[in-house]
Design a protein around this motif. Structure first.
Motif, PDB file in Angstrom:
ATOM      1  N   TYR A  63       0.838  -1.198   0.000  1.00 44.12           N
ATOM      2  CA  TYR A  63       0.000   0.000   0.000  1.00 44.12           C
ATOM      3  C   TYR A  63       0.877   1.255   0.000  1.00 44.12           C
ATOM      4  O   TYR A  63       0.683   2.156  -0.805  1.00 44.12           O
ATOM      5  CB  TYR A  63      -0.961   0.042   1.195  1.00 44.12           C
ATOM      6  CG  TYR A  63      -1.847   1.266   1.114  1.00 44.12           C
ATOM      7  CD1 TYR A  63      -2.991   1.239   0.331  1.00 44.12           C
ATOM      8  CD2 TYR A  63      -1.503   2.460   1.737  1.00 44.12           C
ATOM      9  CE1 TYR A  63      -3.787   2.371   0.192  1.00 44.12           C
ATOM     10  CE2 TYR A  63      -2.282   3.591   1.603  1.00 44.12           C
ATOM     11  CZ  TYR A  63      -3.425   3.542   0.838  1.00 44.12           C
ATOM     12  OH  TYR A  63      -4.200   4.661   0.684  1.00 44.12           O
ATOM     13  N   ASN A  66       2.878   1.492  -3.397  1.00 37.09           N
ATOM     14  CA  ASN A  66       2.037   1.850  -4.541  1.00 37.09           C
ATOM     15  C   ASN A  66       1.488   3.265  -4.420  1.00 37.09           C
ATOM     16  O   ASN A  66       1.378   3.975  -5.414  1.00 37.09           O
ATOM     17  CB  ASN A  66       0.903   0.844  -4.711  1.00 37.09           C
ATOM     18  CG  ASN A  66       1.396  -0.443  -5.310  1.00 37.09           C
ATOM     19  OD1 ASN A  66       2.113  -0.438  -6.295  1.00 37.09           O
ATOM     20  ND2 ASN A  66       1.033  -1.559  -4.714  1.00 37.09           N
ATOM     21  N   HIS A  67       1.172   3.674  -3.211  1.00 33.75           N
ATOM     22  CA  HIS A  67       0.672   5.037  -3.004  1.00 33.75           C
ATOM     23  C   HIS A  67       1.762   6.066  -3.322  1.00 33.75           C
ATOM     24  O   HIS A  67       1.498   7.071  -3.977  1.00 33.75           O
ATOM     25  CB  HIS A  67       0.178   5.201  -1.570  1.00 33.75           C
ATOM     26  CG  HIS A  67      -0.383   6.551  -1.272  1.00 33.75           C
ATOM     27  ND1 HIS A  67      -1.578   6.978  -1.790  1.00 33.75           N
ATOM     28  CD2 HIS A  67       0.094   7.570  -0.529  1.00 33.75           C
ATOM     29  CE1 HIS A  67      -1.814   8.210  -1.365  1.00 33.75           C
ATOM     30  NE2 HIS A  67      -0.812   8.592  -0.599  1.00 33.75           N
ATOM     31  N   ASN A  82     -10.947   4.348   0.087  1.00 31.35           N
ATOM     32  CA  ASN A  82      -9.777   3.743  -0.545  1.00 31.35           C
ATOM     33  C   ASN A  82      -9.180   2.640   0.339  1.00 31.35           C
ATOM     34  O   ASN A  82      -8.777   1.596  -0.167  1.00 31.35           O
ATOM     35  CB  ASN A  82      -8.699   4.791  -0.839  1.00 31.35           C
ATOM     36  CG  ASN A  82      -9.168   5.809  -1.838  1.00 31.35           C
ATOM     37  OD1 ASN A  82      -9.819   6.771  -1.462  1.00 31.35           O
ATOM     38  ND2 ASN A  82      -8.867   5.611  -3.096  1.00 31.35           N
ATOM     39  N   PHE A  86      -8.908  -1.259  -0.564  1.00 28.08           N
ATOM     40  CA  PHE A  86      -7.626  -1.952  -0.455  1.00 28.08           C
ATOM     41  C   PHE A  86      -7.767  -3.210   0.398  1.00 28.08           C
ATOM     42  O   PHE A  86      -7.298  -4.289   0.023  1.00 28.08           O
ATOM     43  CB  PHE A  86      -6.584  -1.009   0.147  1.00 28.08           C
ATOM     44  CG  PHE A  86      -5.228  -1.632   0.317  1.00 28.08           C
ATOM     45  CD1 PHE A  86      -4.357  -1.714  -0.752  1.00 28.08           C
ATOM     46  CD2 PHE A  86      -4.830  -2.132   1.541  1.00 28.08           C
ATOM     47  CE1 PHE A  86      -3.099  -2.295  -0.603  1.00 28.08           C
ATOM     48  CE2 PHE A  86      -3.581  -2.701   1.705  1.00 28.08           C
ATOM     49  CZ  PHE A  86      -2.718  -2.780   0.631  1.00 28.08           C
ATOM     50  N   ARG A 132      -4.706  -7.807  -7.983  1.00 29.43           N
ATOM     51  CA  ARG A 132      -4.432  -6.539  -7.304  1.00 29.43           C
ATOM     52  C   ARG A 132      -4.167  -5.402  -8.290  1.00 29.43           C
ATOM     53  O   ARG A 132      -4.671  -4.299  -8.109  1.00 29.43           O
ATOM     54  CB  ARG A 132      -3.234  -6.685  -6.363  1.00 29.43           C
ATOM     55  CG  ARG A 132      -3.525  -7.438  -5.102  1.00 29.43           C
ATOM     56  CD  ARG A 132      -2.263  -7.522  -4.248  1.00 29.43           C
ATOM     57  NE  ARG A 132      -2.499  -8.208  -3.012  1.00 29.43           N
ATOM     58  CZ  ARG A 132      -1.986  -9.402  -2.710  1.00 29.43           C
ATOM     59  NH1 ARG A 132      -1.195 -10.029  -3.557  1.00 29.43           N
ATOM     60  NH2 ARG A 132      -2.252  -9.960  -1.551  1.00 29.43           N
ATOM     61  N   TYR A 136      -6.568  -2.355  -7.966  1.00 35.11           N
ATOM     62  CA  TYR A 136      -6.041  -1.109  -7.402  1.00 35.11           C
ATOM     63  C   TYR A 136      -6.236   0.038  -8.387  1.00 35.11           C
ATOM     64  O   TYR A 136      -6.555   1.154  -8.002  1.00 35.11           O
ATOM     65  CB  TYR A 136      -4.545  -1.217  -7.109  1.00 35.11           C
ATOM     66  CG  TYR A 136      -4.130  -2.075  -5.941  1.00 35.11           C
ATOM     67  CD1 TYR A 136      -5.040  -2.767  -5.153  1.00 35.11           C
ATOM     68  CD2 TYR A 136      -2.788  -2.200  -5.626  1.00 35.11           C
ATOM     69  CE1 TYR A 136      -4.630  -3.556  -4.104  1.00 35.11           C
ATOM     70  CE2 TYR A 136      -2.361  -2.981  -4.570  1.00 35.11           C
ATOM     71  CZ  TYR A 136      -3.281  -3.658  -3.814  1.00 35.11           C
ATOM     72  OH  TYR A 136      -2.862  -4.431  -2.774  1.00 35.11           O
ATOM     73  N   VAL A 140      -8.707   1.513  -5.753  1.00 33.71           N
ATOM     74  CA  VAL A 140      -7.884   2.048  -4.665  1.00 33.71           C
ATOM     75  C   VAL A 140      -7.200   3.347  -5.070  1.00 33.71           C
ATOM     76  O   VAL A 140      -7.193   4.312  -4.326  1.00 33.71           O
ATOM     77  CB  VAL A 140      -6.833   1.008  -4.203  1.00 33.71           C
ATOM     78  CG1 VAL A 140      -5.983   1.579  -3.070  1.00 33.71           C
ATOM     79  CG2 VAL A 140      -7.516  -0.275  -3.747  1.00 33.71           C
TER      80      VAL A 140
END
Length: 150
Positions: A63, A66-67, A82, A86, A132, A136, A140
């Motif tokens: 998380y 990727n963020h 979000n 997730f 994912r 995402y 997400v």
């Protein structure tokens, strides 16, 4: 799809795979330490529980990674929606990985480090990573948060 869009997907996909590689190492390291440390680890009899712990540890890293990197161009603010998306996506991904590990352990009767890592960590994680990435991208870290599905 334009060449620009294709290039954007290639860049994003590459970053996602690098983050996923780090998560793979976390997942495999935690799982193997719990199940096989000193040949027969403290959770040898509970491989599915050990796998859940390993995946949760790796998921926290994914998380953040990727963020901050994969989807950094998205102006998505961290929100309860979000975070819940997730968690839900990772819940499904955990089930995919657990299904692969459980099949190997309890249907095929394989209970060794190679079998557990091939089924739960490699095959399971490949399937979960595909799930994912696309999930995402939509729920997400949506490109346009105002237009994403609720």
């Amino acid at each position: 799809m334009t060449s620009r869009q294709l290039m954007d997907h290639a860049k994003r996909g590459s970053a996602f795979l690098v983050i996923g590689g780090a998560a793979f190492l976390i997942d495999a390291g935690v799982f193997n330490a719990l199940v096989y440390w000193g040949e027969r680890g403290p959770m040898f009899e509970w491989p599915l529980t050990a796998k859940i712990i390993a995946i949760v540890a790796a998921s926290v890293a994914t998380y953040v990674g990727n963020h901050l990197w994969t989807f950094r161009d998205r102006k998505t603010k961290t929100s309860a929606r979000n975070i819940l998306a997730f968690i839900a996506i990772n819940g499904v991904a955990i089930l995919v990985q657990l299904g692969c590990l459980a099949f190997s352990r309890y249907v095929l009767g394989l209970a060794d480090p190679v079998s557990d890592n091939i089924s739960g960590t490699i095959v399971g994680q490949i399937l979960a990573t595909v799930l994912r990435y696309f999930s995402y991208n939509v729920w997400v870290f949506p490109k346009n948060p105002d237009l994403s599905p609720a």
